[in-house]
Design a protein around this motif. Sequence first.
Motif, mmCIF file in Angstrom:
data_model
loop_
_atom_site.group_PDB
_atom_site.id
_atom_site.type_symbol
_atom_site.label_atom_id
_atom_site.label_comp_id
_atom_site.label_asym_id
_atom_site.label_seq_id
_atom_site.Cartn_x
_atom_site.Cartn_y
_atom_site.Cartn_z
ATOM 1 N N GLN A 188 1.048 -1.277 -0.029
ATOM 2 C CA GLN A 188 -0.005 0.046 -0.072
ATOM 3 C C GLN A 188 0.844 1.232 0.097
ATOM 4 O O GLN A 188 2.232 1.234 0.339
ATOM 5 C CB GLN A 188 -1.072 0.018 1.334
ATOM 6 C CG GLN A 188 -1.864 -1.005 1.298
ATOM 7 C CD GLN A 188 -2.945 -0.968 2.201
ATOM 8 O OE1 GLN A 188 -2.738 -0.361 3.352
ATOM 9 N NE2 GLN A 188 -4.042 -1.517 2.280
ATOM 10 N N PRO A 189 0.420 2.269 -0.565
ATOM 11 C CA PRO A 189 1.191 3.585 -0.466
ATOM 12 C C PRO A 189 1.330 4.003 0.955
ATOM 13 O O PRO A 189 0.723 3.680 1.958
ATOM 14 C CB PRO A 189 0.236 4.622 -0.811
ATOM 15 C CG PRO A 189 -0.731 3.777 -1.718
ATOM 16 C CD PRO A 189 -0.847 2.508 -1.132
ATOM 17 N N GLY A 190 2.825 4.400 1.138
ATOM 18 C CA GLY A 190 3.277 4.530 2.639
ATOM 19 C C GLY A 190 3.920 3.327 3.079
ATOM 20 O O GLY A 190 4.687 3.568 3.991
ATOM 21 N N GLY A 191 3.852 2.028 2.296
ATOM 22 C CA GLY A 191 4.461 1.206 3.076
ATOM 23 C C GLY A 191 5.885 0.888 2.604
ATOM 24 O O GLY A 191 6.663 1.834 2.005
ATOM 25 N N SER A 192 6.650 -0.208 2.968
ATOM 26 C CA SER A 192 7.953 -0.409 2.640
ATOM 27 C C SER A 192 7.922 -1.812 2.101
ATOM 28 O O SER A 192 7.084 -2.638 2.139
ATOM 29 C CB SER A 192 8.583 -0.347 4.072
ATOM 30 O OG SER A 192 8.770 1.041 4.613
ATOM 31 N N LEU A 193 9.212 -1.857 1.339
ATOM 32 C CA LEU A 193 9.699 -3.181 0.638
ATOM 33 C C LEU A 193 11.138 -3.287 0.769
ATOM 34 O O LEU A 193 11.786 -2.214 0.727
ATOM 35 C CB LEU A 193 9.041 -3.361 -0.783
ATOM 36 C CG LEU A 193 7.645 -4.047 -0.939
ATOM 37 C CD1 LEU A 193 7.258 -3.937 -2.381
ATOM 38 C CD2 LEU A 193 7.490 -5.549 -0.184
ATOM 39 N N ARG A 194 11.682 -4.441 0.968
ATOM 40 C CA ARG A 194 13.127 -4.478 0.760
ATOM 41 C C ARG A 194 13.603 -5.654 -0.455
ATOM 42 O O ARG A 194 12.929 -6.739 -0.340
ATOM 43 C CB ARG A 194 13.620 -5.033 1.943
ATOM 44 C CG ARG A 194 15.271 -5.016 2.120
ATOM 45 C CD ARG A 194 15.831 -5.696 3.305
ATOM 46 N NE ARG A 194 17.148 -5.735 3.553
ATOM 47 C CZ ARG A 194 17.932 -6.723 4.128
ATOM 48 N NH1 ARG A 194 17.443 -7.559 4.500
ATOM 49 N NH2 ARG A 194 19.298 -6.131 4.348
ATOM 50 N N LEU A 195 14.262 -5.153 -1.333
ATOM 51 C CA LEU A 195 14.571 -5.864 -2.245
ATOM 52 C C LEU A 195 16.098 -6.557 -1.977
ATOM 53 O O LEU A 195 16.762 -5.807 -1.507
ATOM 54 C CB LEU A 195 14.684 -5.158 -3.916
ATOM 55 C CG LEU A 195 13.117 -4.424 -4.143
ATOM 56 C CD1 LEU A 195 13.478 -3.715 -5.706
ATOM 57 C CD2 LEU A 195 12.058 -5.401 -4.345
ATOM 58 N N SER A 196 16.367 -7.705 -2.693
ATOM 59 C CA SER A 196 17.691 -8.303 -2.607
ATOM 60 C C SER A 196 18.001 -8.749 -3.993
ATOM 61 O O SER A 196 17.187 -9.155 -4.820
ATOM 62 C CB SER A 196 17.674 -9.606 -1.633
ATOM 63 O OG SER A 196 17.335 -9.162 -0.355
ATOM 64 N N CYS A 197 19.306 -8.620 -4.173
ATOM 65 C CA CYS A 197 20.056 -9.144 -5.671
ATOM 66 C C CYS A 197 20.996 -10.047 -5.094
ATOM 67 O O CYS A 197 22.268 -9.327 -4.449
ATOM 68 C CB CYS A 197 20.331 -8.023 -6.385
ATOM 69 S SG CYS A 197 21.372 -8.600 -7.770
ATOM 70 N N ALA A 198 21.147 -11.145 -5.369
ATOM 71 C CA ALA A 198 22.490 -11.982 -5.160
ATOM 72 C C ALA A 198 23.160 -12.208 -6.371
ATOM 73 O O ALA A 198 22.749 -12.635 -7.536
ATOM 74 C CB ALA A 198 22.230 -13.435 -4.456
ATOM 75 N N ALA A 199 24.504 -11.901 -6.497
ATOM 76 C CA ALA A 199 25.411 -11.883 -7.677
ATOM 77 C C ALA A 199 26.232 -13.081 -7.449
ATOM 78 O O ALA A 199 26.862 -13.319 -6.334
ATOM 79 C CB ALA A 199 26.065 -10.558 -7.871
ATOM 80 N N SER A 200 26.810 -13.858 -8.634
ATOM 81 C CA SER A 200 27.378 -14.858 -8.536
ATOM 82 C C SER A 200 27.971 -14.872 -10.001
ATOM 83 O O SER A 200 27.470 -14.438 -10.875
ATOM 84 C CB SER A 200 26.619 -16.354 -8.331
ATOM 85 O OG SER A 200 25.909 -16.503 -9.200
ATOM 86 N N GLY A 201 29.054 -15.631 -10.097
ATOM 87 C CA GLY A 201 30.014 -15.779 -11.242
ATOM 88 C C GLY A 201 31.175 -14.921 -11.438
ATOM 89 O O GLY A 201 31.687 -14.788 -10.184
ATOM 90 N N SER A 202 31.771 -14.334 -12.417
ATOM 91 C CA SER A 202 32.715 -13.628 -12.679
ATOM 92 C C SER A 202 32.437 -12.356 -12.391
ATOM 93 O O SER A 202 32.371 -11.412 -13.404
ATOM 94 C CB SER A 202 33.349 -13.866 -13.848
ATOM 95 O OG SER A 202 34.287 -13.217 -14.390
ATOM 96 N N ILE A 203 32.539 -11.790 -11.099
ATOM 97 C CA ILE A 203 32.429 -10.233 -10.872
ATOM 98 C C ILE A 203 33.754 -9.748 -10.936
ATOM 99 O O ILE A 203 34.646 -10.293 -9.874
ATOM 100 C CB ILE A 203 31.689 -10.016 -9.448
ATOM 101 C CG1 ILE A 203 30.247 -10.815 -9.709
ATOM 102 C CG2 ILE A 203 31.336 -8.694 -9.238
ATOM 103 C CD1 ILE A 203 29.435 -10.836 -8.322
#
Length: 120
Positions: free
Chosen positions: A13-28
Amino acid sequence: QVQLVESGGGLVQPGGSLRLSCAASGSIFSINAMGWYRQDPGKQRELVARFTRSGTTDYADSVKGRFAISRDNAKNTIYLQMNALKPEDTAVYYCNVKNYYTIIKFTDYWGQGTQVTVSS
């Protein structure tokens, strides 16, 4: 090759919160930039927040003060904490890694995207 796996999107809902995650693997590469972009249908993909190759952070003006990007280097994971969400934040959010192989040249890698919908 670099693989990026995003998670954490959803409906809020408007005013709410979320947390996104991004896991990276490989040749960084040791010199890289990681961040979040978003795209609405019919619009260009735009920067939301990122770590630059020098380690500083950039934010889109529209999210400053509401979103925060962070990272866990041990896990090769970045996060996007999104607070005070607005309907205009609705978009598909993409994780991005830029591997720099020269000072200015890089290879782009993108995650599959995660939908964020802000609606009452």
